[in-house]
Design a protein around this motif. Structure first.
Motif, PDB file in Angstrom:
ATOM      1  N   ILE A 251       0.845  -1.200   0.000  1.00  0.00           N
ATOM      2  CA  ILE A 251       0.000   0.000   0.000  1.00  0.00           C
ATOM      3  C   ILE A 251       0.881   1.251   0.000  1.00  0.00           C
ATOM      4  CG2 ILE A 251      -1.559   1.371   1.468  1.00  0.00           C
ATOM      5  CD1 ILE A 251      -3.053  -1.197   2.109  1.00  0.00           C
ATOM      6  N   ALA A 252       1.899   1.264   0.896  1.00  0.00           N
ATOM      7  CA  ALA A 252       2.785   2.441   0.967  1.00  0.00           C
ATOM      8  C   ALA A 252       3.445   2.665  -0.395  1.00  0.00           C
ATOM      9  CB  ALA A 252       3.849   2.222   2.049  1.00  0.00           C
ATOM     10  N   ALA A 253       3.917   1.576  -1.016  1.00  0.00           N
ATOM     11  CA  ALA A 253       4.668   1.701  -2.269  1.00  0.00           C
ATOM     12  C   ALA A 253       3.760   2.121  -3.424  1.00  0.00           C
ATOM     13  CB  ALA A 253       5.334   0.372  -2.594  1.00  0.00           C
ATOM     14  N   ILE A 254       2.639   1.414  -3.566  1.00  0.00           N
ATOM     15  CA  ILE A 254       1.773   1.665  -4.732  1.00  0.00           C
ATOM     16  C   ILE A 254       1.152   3.055  -4.629  1.00  0.00           C
ATOM     17  CG2 ILE A 254      -0.339   0.875  -5.907  1.00  0.00           C
ATOM     18  CD1 ILE A 254       0.586  -2.013  -5.094  1.00  0.00           C
ATOM     19  N   ASP A 255       0.821   3.467  -3.414  1.00  0.00           N
ATOM     20  CA  ASP A 255       0.257   4.803  -3.228  1.00  0.00           C
ATOM     21  C   ASP A 255       1.248   5.871  -3.701  1.00  0.00           C
ATOM     22  OD1 ASP A 255      -1.628   6.714  -2.252  1.00  0.00           O
ATOM     23  OD2 ASP A 255      -0.325   7.038  -0.516  1.00  0.00           O
ATOM     24  N   LYS A 256       2.518   5.680  -3.346  1.00  0.00           N
ATOM     25  CA  LYS A 256       3.529   6.676  -3.742  1.00  0.00           C
ATOM     26  C   LYS A 256       3.688   6.719  -5.270  1.00  0.00           C
ATOM     27  CE  LYS A 256       8.351   7.896  -3.278  1.00  0.00           C
ATOM     28  NZ  LYS A 256       8.354   9.296  -3.001  1.00  0.00           N
ATOM     29  N   VAL A 257       3.793   5.541  -5.896  1.00  0.00           N
ATOM     30  CA  VAL A 257       3.993   5.509  -7.353  1.00  0.00           C
ATOM     31  C   VAL A 257       2.738   6.054  -8.051  1.00  0.00           C
ATOM     32  CG1 VAL A 257       4.596   4.069  -9.338  1.00  0.00           C
ATOM     33  CG2 VAL A 257       5.562   3.529  -7.106  1.00  0.00           C
ATOM     34  N   ALA A 258       1.564   5.672  -7.551  1.00  0.00           N
ATOM     35  CA  ALA A 258       0.313   6.114  -8.191  1.00  0.00           C
ATOM     36  C   ALA A 258       0.171   7.634  -8.098  1.00  0.00           C
ATOM     37  CB  ALA A 258      -0.877   5.434  -7.515  1.00  0.00           C
ATOM     38  N   ARG A 259       0.486   8.202  -6.928  1.00  0.00           N
ATOM     39  CA  ARG A 259       0.339   9.656  -6.792  1.00  0.00           C
ATOM     40  C   ARG A 259       1.370  10.392  -7.636  1.00  0.00           C
ATOM     41  NH1 ARG A 259       0.728  11.991  -1.979  1.00  0.00           N
ATOM     42  NH2 ARG A 259       1.805  10.258  -0.991  1.00  0.00           N
ATOM     43  N   THR A 260       2.591   9.824  -7.739  1.00  0.00           N
ATOM     44  CA  THR A 260       3.615  10.447  -8.593  1.00  0.00           C
ATOM     45  C   THR A 260       3.144  10.423 -10.050  1.00  0.00           C
ATOM     46  OG1 THR A 260       5.276   9.593  -7.082  1.00  0.00           O
ATOM     47  CG2 THR A 260       6.076  10.410  -9.179  1.00  0.00           C
ATOM     48  N   TYR A 261       2.569   9.292 -10.450  1.00  0.00           N
ATOM     49  CA  TYR A 261       2.054   9.178 -11.828  1.00  0.00           C
ATOM     50  C   TYR A 261       0.994  10.246 -12.096  1.00  0.00           C
ATOM     51  CZ  TYR A 261      -0.570   7.346 -15.780  1.00  0.00           C
ATOM     52  OH  TYR A 261      -1.222   7.227 -16.972  1.00  0.00           O
ATOM     53  N   LYS A 262       0.110  10.416 -11.126  1.00  0.00           N
ATOM     54  CA  LYS A 262      -0.980  11.385 -11.286  1.00  0.00           C
ATOM     55  C   LYS A 262      -0.450  12.816 -11.402  1.00  0.00           C
ATOM     56  CE  LYS A 262      -4.996   9.127 -10.640  1.00  0.00           C
ATOM     57  NZ  LYS A 262      -6.155   9.297 -11.530  1.00  0.00           N
ATOM     58  N   TYR A 263       0.571  13.132 -10.600  1.00  0.00           N
ATOM     59  CA  TYR A 263       1.178  14.470 -10.732  1.00  0.00           C
ATOM     60  C   TYR A 263       1.819  14.625 -12.093  1.00  0.00           C
ATOM     61  CZ  TYR A 263       0.651  16.425  -6.043  1.00  0.00           C
ATOM     62  OH  TYR A 263       0.135  16.989  -4.907  1.00  0.00           O
ATOM     63  N   ARG A 264       2.530  13.589 -12.533  1.00  0.00           N
ATOM     64  CA  ARG A 264       3.255  13.696 -13.798  1.00  0.00           C
ATOM     65  C   ARG A 264       2.300  13.808 -14.975  1.00  0.00           C
ATOM     66  NH1 ARG A 264       8.863  10.306 -13.960  1.00  0.00           N
ATOM     67  NH2 ARG A 264       8.734  11.176 -16.044  1.00  0.00           N
ATOM     68  N   ASP A 265       1.172  13.124 -14.939  1.00  0.00           N
ATOM     69  CA  ASP A 265       0.272  13.183 -16.101  1.00  0.00           C
ATOM     70  C   ASP A 265      -0.726  14.330 -15.991  1.00  0.00           C
ATOM     71  OD1 ASP A 265      -1.971  12.376 -14.623  1.00  0.00           O
ATOM     72  OD2 ASP A 265      -2.558  10.865 -16.092  1.00  0.00           O
ATOM     73  N   GLY A 266      -0.615  15.118 -14.921  1.00  0.00           N
ATOM     74  CA  GLY A 266      -1.403  16.342 -14.827  1.00  0.00           C
ATOM     75  C   GLY A 266      -2.765  16.161 -14.193  1.00  0.00           C
ATOM     76  N   SER A 267      -3.120  14.934 -13.765  1.00  0.00           N
ATOM     77  CA  SER A 267      -4.461  14.789 -13.194  1.00  0.00           C
ATOM     78  C   SER A 267      -4.516  15.159 -11.709  1.00  0.00           C
ATOM     79  CB  SER A 267      -5.037  13.396 -13.450  1.00  0.00           C
ATOM     80  OG  SER A 267      -4.100  12.410 -13.178  1.00  0.00           O
ATOM     81  N   PHE A 268      -3.353  15.393 -11.080  1.00  0.00           N
ATOM     82  CA  PHE A 268      -3.319  15.951  -9.719  1.00  0.00           C
ATOM     83  C   PHE A 268      -2.757  17.364  -9.831  1.00  0.00           C
ATOM     84  CE2 PHE A 268      -2.555  12.364  -6.375  1.00  0.00           C
ATOM     85  CZ  PHE A 268      -3.842  11.905  -6.578  1.00  0.00           C
ATOM     86  N   THR A 269      -3.226  18.263  -8.994  1.00  0.00           N
ATOM     87  CA  THR A 269      -2.549  19.549  -8.912  1.00  0.00           C
ATOM     88  C   THR A 269      -2.030  19.705  -7.492  1.00  0.00           C
ATOM     89  OG1 THR A 269      -4.709  20.494  -8.642  1.00  0.00           O
ATOM     90  CG2 THR A 269      -3.664  20.845 -10.774  1.00  0.00           C
ATOM     91  N   PHE A 270      -1.003  20.520  -7.349  1.00  0.00           N
ATOM     92  CA  PHE A 270      -0.306  20.636  -6.076  1.00  0.00           C
ATOM     93  C   PHE A 270      -1.229  21.150  -4.973  1.00  0.00           C
ATOM     94  CE2 PHE A 270       2.304  23.226  -3.153  1.00  0.00           C
ATOM     95  CZ  PHE A 270       3.062  22.196  -2.628  1.00  0.00           C
ATOM     96  N   GLN A 271      -1.263  20.421  -3.854  1.00  0.00           N
ATOM     97  CA  GLN A 271      -2.038  20.848  -2.684  1.00  0.00           C
ATOM     98  C   GLN A 271      -1.047  21.147  -1.572  1.00  0.00           C
ATOM     99  OE1 GLN A 271      -5.487  20.888  -2.670  1.00  0.00           O
ATOM    100  NE2 GLN A 271      -5.361  20.266  -4.824  1.00  0.00           N
ATOM    101  N   LYS A 272      -1.240  22.299  -0.921  1.00  0.00           N
ATOM    102  CA  LYS A 272      -0.280  22.701   0.121  1.00  0.00           C
ATOM    103  C   LYS A 272      -0.163  21.663   1.224  1.00  0.00           C
ATOM    104  CE  LYS A 272       0.922  27.376   1.124  1.00  0.00           C
ATOM    105  NZ  LYS A 272       0.443  28.629   1.644  1.00  0.00           N
ATOM    106  N   ASN A 273      -1.291  20.980   1.515  1.00  0.00           N
ATOM    107  CA  ASN A 273      -1.261  20.047   2.645  1.00  0.00           C
ATOM    108  C   ASN A 273      -1.027  18.598   2.208  1.00  0.00           C
ATOM    109  OD1 ASN A 273      -3.621  19.710   1.408  1.00  0.00           O
ATOM    110  ND2 ASN A 273      -4.920  19.854   3.240  1.00  0.00           N
TER     111      ASN A 273
END
Ligand code: NAD
Length: 434
Positions: free
Chosen positions: A408-430
């Motif tokens: 869970i720790a690993a996949i969550d990190k890779v998945a969130r990095t992927y989302k930032y890289r492909d633009g579907s996440f935007t930076f949240q201060k928190n």
């Protein structure tokens, strides 16, 4: 969720199937969306090469070699090179994905890869091994690179192969590129502390887990399967910290001594006998199966995949398993061990010490600077402890095994990095890892 559970592949002990089943369980906890699920379950690239090698007797033998890049989401891919008769594409594919999860769980900026050549290094001369390593490097020279894909040692390879690989790659590039590979001899830019790094990480993970399950490490009994780089260093370092190593083994069989094996003696014996413990007299001869079922506090499988399966999981009596090897427990064995109350520190966490110090080696090569042993130990121990505590708290919070928590720790990190890289996440201060 609509993605389908992975279909069984080939046979029930396929490491790729075990990896995929664990990935699937963690993906369900994380409620991964379908796009990310399909990206993370697939390998980026799989390369198969034929390597014709002149043997010492004048004949030519063709070996099959593989490199699988599972992911580059977190950074250049990283993963060892295995020389073993059992190497096949499915095994290398599973090992490559495990590298992705391992780098993510200890939070280092690498993706995952693995390489392998189907060969028996014990029956080959040094010059045959050199020709094979150089031919493999030539075939992969467009794949490798300090910013692309960085190999390291694994079963059947060590500093010699890494030196040849570095030299062959550097010849092709016309300049010395020591950051293309880690696990090199120190004189070629290897890091102090790399040779013992995986075993040291296993030691740190074992002591951390023993403390959590309230077993005093002093005089805790330990059995270690596999007496190569990982197993022998783990045994040696745990002995130094007061544990009693009652059994060790290698491909020649197991050796049991209830008063404790003299690990230093066993290492000297192995080094003087072409890497084998055959006829070692520091303990009573037992089989590898008997070693696995000994009544000990800690069992460290540090040989190959599938040492513990549904066939022998019921016989395991250890209270703690710390996976020095990659994939030593099959998916089917997980639930049997859990029901018996046996705690297992999973491979992607327990044996991450090697890739952590490989990362330090790469950093030092790129800085053109050498760290002291003290700095390497301090930083790698601290990363291991932090990763262990993170995984342990996830497992407590959700009442799940350490294995599922680590995925869970690993996949969550890779998945969130992927989302930032492909633009579907935007930076949240928190964002907790922003
Ligand atoms: P190694 O080649 O140095 O040693 C392997 C050991 O396992 C040898 O003692 C060998 O005799 C023994 N072995 C092989 N087949 C066996 C069998 N059927 N039964 C019992 N023993 C057997 O390899 P290593 O580098 O120590 O790697 C061991 C495991 O750790 C592998 O799964 C590898 O992927 C994993 N690993 C290694 C590193 C590293 O830095 N070397 C890092 C992470 C994970």
């Amino acid at each position: 969720m609509s993605y389908k559970e992975p279909a069984p592949i080939m046979h029930d002990k396929d490491p790729l199937e075990s990896m995929m089943k664990r990935f699937h369980i963690a993906a369900e906890y994380l409620n991964l969306d379908e796009e990310v699920y399909s990206v993370l379950k697939s390998s980026n690239k799989k390369i198969i090469v034929s390597l014709p090698i002149s043997m010492d007797d004048g004949s030519v033998k063709v070996f099959e070699g593989y490199r699988v890049i599972h992911s580059n989401i977190l950074g250049p891919s990283k993963g060892g090179l295995r020389f073993d008769p059992g190497v096949n594409l499915n095994e290398v594919t599973a090992l490559a994905a495990w590298m992705t999860w391992k780098c993510a769980v200890v939070d280092i900026p690498y993706g995952g890869a693995k390489g392998g050549v189907c060969c028996d290094p014990r029956s080959m001369s040094k010059s045959e091994l050199e020709r094979l390593t150089r031919a493999y490097t030539q075939a992969m020279h467009d794949v490798f690179g300090p910013d692309k894909d960085i190999p390291a040692p694994d079963v059947g390879t060590g500093p010699d192969q890494m030196a040849w690989l570095m030299d062959e790659y550097s010849r092709a590039r016309g300049t010395t590129v020591n950051a293309v590979v880690t696990g090199k001899p120190i004189i070629l830019g290897g890091s102090v502390g790399r040779i013992e790094a995986t075993g040291r990480g296993v030691m740190v993970a074992t002591l951390s887990a023993l403390t959590k399950i309230k077993i005093n490490p002093f005089n805790a009994t330990v059995a270690v399967q596999g007496f190569g780089n990982v197993g022998s260093w783990a045994a040696n370092l745990l002995k130094e910290r007061g544990c009693k190593i009652v059994a060790i083994s290698d491909i020649s069989g197991g050796y049991y001594n209830e008063k404790g094996i003299d690990v230093g003696n066993a290492i000297t014996y192995r080094n003087e006998h072409k890497g084998s413990l055959e006829k070692f007299d520091g303990g009573k001869k037992i089989s590898n199966e008997e070693l696995l079922s000994l009544d000990v506090d800690v069992l460290i499988p540090a040989a190959l995949e599938n040492a513990i399966t549904e066939k022998n999981a019921n016989q395991i009596k250890a209270r703690l398993i710390v996976e020095g090897a990659n994939g030593p427990t099959s998916h089917e064995a997980d639930s049997i061990l859990e029901k018996k109350g046996i705690v297992a520190v999973p491979d992607i966490l327990a044996n991450a010490g090697g890739v952590i110090v490989s990362y330090f080696e790469w950093v030092q090569n790129r800085l053109g600077f050498k760290w002291t042993k003290n700095r390497v130990y301090r930083r790698s121990d601290s990363i291991m402890k932090q990763a262990f505590n993170n995984v342990f708290s996830i497992s407590k919070k959700y009442k799940i095994s350490l294995r599922t928590a680590a995925y869970i720790a690993a996949i969550d990190k890779v998945a969130r990095t992927y989302k930032y890289r492909d633009g579907s996440f935007t930076f949240q201060k928190n964002d907790k890892n922003s």
